[in-house]
Design a protein around this motif. Structure first.
Motif, PDB file in Angstrom:
ATOM      1  N   GLY A   1       0.775  -1.242   0.000  1.00  0.00           N
ATOM      2  CA  GLY A   1       0.000   0.000   0.000  1.00  0.00           C
ATOM      3  C   GLY A   1       0.799   1.280   0.000  1.00  0.00           C
TER       4      GLY A   1
ATOM      5  N   ASP B   1      -5.516  -2.956   0.800  1.00  0.00           N
ATOM      6  CA  ASP B   1      -5.186  -4.180   1.544  1.00  0.00           C
ATOM      7  C   ASP B   1      -6.311  -5.220   1.438  1.00  0.00           C
TER       8      ASP B   1
ATOM      9  N   SER C   1      -1.777  -4.575   6.385  1.00  0.00           N
ATOM     10  CA  SER C   1      -2.140  -4.536   7.791  1.00  0.00           C
ATOM     11  C   SER C   1      -2.801  -5.838   8.243  1.00  0.00           C
TER      12      SER C   1
ATOM     13  N   ARG D   1       1.098   3.594  16.522  1.00  0.00           N
ATOM     14  CA  ARG D   1       0.280   4.563  15.792  1.00  0.00           C
ATOM     15  C   ARG D   1       0.098   5.859  16.578  1.00  0.00           C
TER      16      ARG D   1
ATOM     17  N   ARG E   1     -10.290   9.191  10.187  1.00  0.00           N
ATOM     18  CA  ARG E   1     -10.238   7.960   9.403  1.00  0.00           C
ATOM     19  C   ARG E   1      -9.597   6.858  10.233  1.00  0.00           C
TER      20      ARG E   1
ATOM     21  N   MET F   1      -8.858   2.330  10.195  1.00  0.00           N
ATOM     22  CA  MET F   1      -8.830   1.149   9.334  1.00  0.00           C
ATOM     23  C   MET F   1     -10.191   0.455   9.426  1.00  0.00           C
TER      24      MET F   1
ATOM     25  N   PHE G   1      -6.824   2.678   3.162  1.00  0.00           N
ATOM     26  CA  PHE G   1      -5.654   3.564   3.180  1.00  0.00           C
ATOM     27  C   PHE G   1      -5.462   4.245   1.825  1.00  0.00           C
TER      28      PHE G   1
ATOM     29  N   TRP H   1       2.390  -5.415  10.322  1.00  0.00           N
ATOM     30  CA  TRP H   1       2.049  -5.772   8.955  1.00  0.00           C
ATOM     31  C   TRP H   1       2.263  -7.272   8.856  1.00  0.00           C
TER      32      TRP H   1
HETATM   33  C1  TK8 Z   1      -1.055   0.374   3.914  1.00  0.00           C
HETATM   34  C2  TK8 Z   1      -1.814   0.155   5.214  1.00  0.00           C
HETATM   35  C3  TK8 Z   1      -1.315   1.072   6.303  1.00  0.00           C
HETATM   36  C4  TK8 Z   1      -2.166   0.974   7.574  1.00  0.00           C
HETATM   37  C5  TK8 Z   1      -3.443   1.764   7.409  1.00  0.00           C
HETATM   38  O1  TK8 Z   1      -1.648  -0.360   2.900  1.00  0.00           O
HETATM   39  O2  TK8 Z   1      -4.315   1.344   6.651  1.00  0.00           O
HETATM   40  O3  TK8 Z   1      -3.585   2.801   8.053  1.00  0.00           O
HETATM   41  O4  TK8 Z   1      -1.476   1.448   8.674  1.00  0.00           O
HETATM   42  O5  TK8 Z   1       0.017   0.751   6.605  1.00  0.00           O
HETATM   43  O6  TK8 Z   1      -1.688  -1.189   5.614  1.00  0.00           O
END
Ligand code: TK8
Length: 338
Positions: free
Chosen positions: A39, A78, A96, A154, A175, A177, A198, A242
């Motif tokens: 990503g 993803d 992720s 994070r 925002r 995930m 993302f 990840w």
């Molecule tokens: C990148 C994501 C990213 C993740 C998110 O494809 O979605 O916020 O932290 O690293 O996997």
């Protein structure tokens, strides 16, 4: 002397087949193109580690296994890639763990806040029996989990105001995930959680569809979020892994030698990636400051309040079928701390 030469010659001849068996040419390895999606940009911790993996696989297979990296979500978000892997139309990806909840629900456990204190604990738990067991659960679902990489702790960014106390999150369209744990967590902090891929995030911030987001500082840097976000709050609320995945349908058709090459290269890439991410992370805050972000760290007292406030999210997670995996994870972390 001649005798010695002869003896050396015989020894070399005896050794030769052994040596040959360990080179790529004698291995059961076909020429293959492996599409590997991710990503973030090429110029990110994720991109650098994919490049490392590409080179490592090439070296170990004598150039026969050609991994092609596709960054910037160019093969899809993803979640889209996970589905493509399950269907067998793409071979590999890294992304992720959070968006795997639709495949194996227990993956949501990593997203509960304030579990890990540091990277060392995370490495021990992810690479240990707990992390392995969770990865194994993907086997029945059409995916093969190979290794965990570090996304990282994070932190919050937004375009509205500095966040020094939980109340400052009030009403911020944040925002998150696509995962219920994140939605519950940020709603319980008073934010307005908006689940989004993302790949759509930068534009959503640029156009004001959302006010903020949360990601490790390395990503805030490599995805240039500082161009559209003024405030960065160091909160380290979740340690985010990840996971490197392969399509099970494709994987099952590989020879044992091919699987070994990929698995060994994956482990090497994991070690490279974690080291690289940690080094990059140590530079990121200064970089972001230079780019004009206003940065603050949440006080321990405020973090303690947040811990209290998210307790219902833990209870909900446990009640919703996650009690066992949460207990196991907490036990694994406790063991890592000893
Ligand atoms: C990148 C994501 C990213 C993740 C998110 O494809 O979605 O916020 O932290 O690293 O996997």
């Amino acid at each position: 002397f001649r005798k010695l030469l002869l003896a050396t010659g015989i020894a070399a001849a005896l050794l030769a087949p052994v040596a040959a068996a360990t080179t790529a040419s004698a291995q059961d390895v076909k020429s293959r193109i492996i599409r590997f999606g991710y990503g973030l940009s090429e110029n990110s911790n994720q991109g650098r580690a994919v490049k490392f993996f590409v080179e490592e696989v090439s070296k170990r297979s004598g150039g026969k296994l050609k991994v092609k990296g596709f960054g910037d979500s160019s093969l899809g978000s993803d979640m889209q890639m996970q589905n493509t892997l399950i269907g067998g139309a793409q071979e590999m990806m890294v992304g992720s763990t959070a968006t795997l909840v639709g495949v194996v629900k227990d993956f949501g456990v990593y997203d509960l806040p304030f579990l890990f204190n540091n990277e060392k604990e995370a490495d021990a738990v992810l690479d240990g029996p707990f992390g392995e067991k969770l990865m194994k659960a993907l086997d029945d679902k059409g995916l093969v989990g190979l290794v965990y990489w570090e996304n990282g702790f994070r932190n919050l960014t937004n375009s509205k105001r500095p966040i020094t106390k939980v109340e400052d999150m009030g009403g911020i369209k944040l925002r998150v995930m696509q995962n219920p744990v994140y939605i519950d967590m940020f709603n319980s902090f008073g934010a307005n959680a908006v689940p989004l891929a993302f790949s759509e995030l930068f534009t959503a911030m640029e156009t004001g569809t959302v006010d903020g987001q949360e990601n490790p500082v390395t990503t805030i840097q490599s995805s240039k979020f500082y161009e559209v976000q003024k405030y960065l709050t160091i909160s380290r609320h979740v340690y985010s892994p990840w996971i490197m995945l392969a399509s099970k349908r494709w994987w099952d058709g590989l020879s044992a030698d091919e699987k070994k090459i990929l698995k060994d290269a994956a482990v090497a890439s994991r070690d490279f990636e974690r080291k690289d991410s940690r080094e990059a992370s140590a530079q990121s805050v200064a970089y972001l400051k230079e780019k004009g972000m206003q940065i603050n760290e949440l006080s321990p007292a405020e973090l303690e309040r947040m811990r209290e406030m998210v307790k219902p999210a833990f209870d909900k997670y446990a009640a919703d079928g996650g009690a066992e995996v949460l207990k196991d994870l907490q036990a694994a972390i406790a063991a890592a701390r000893k």
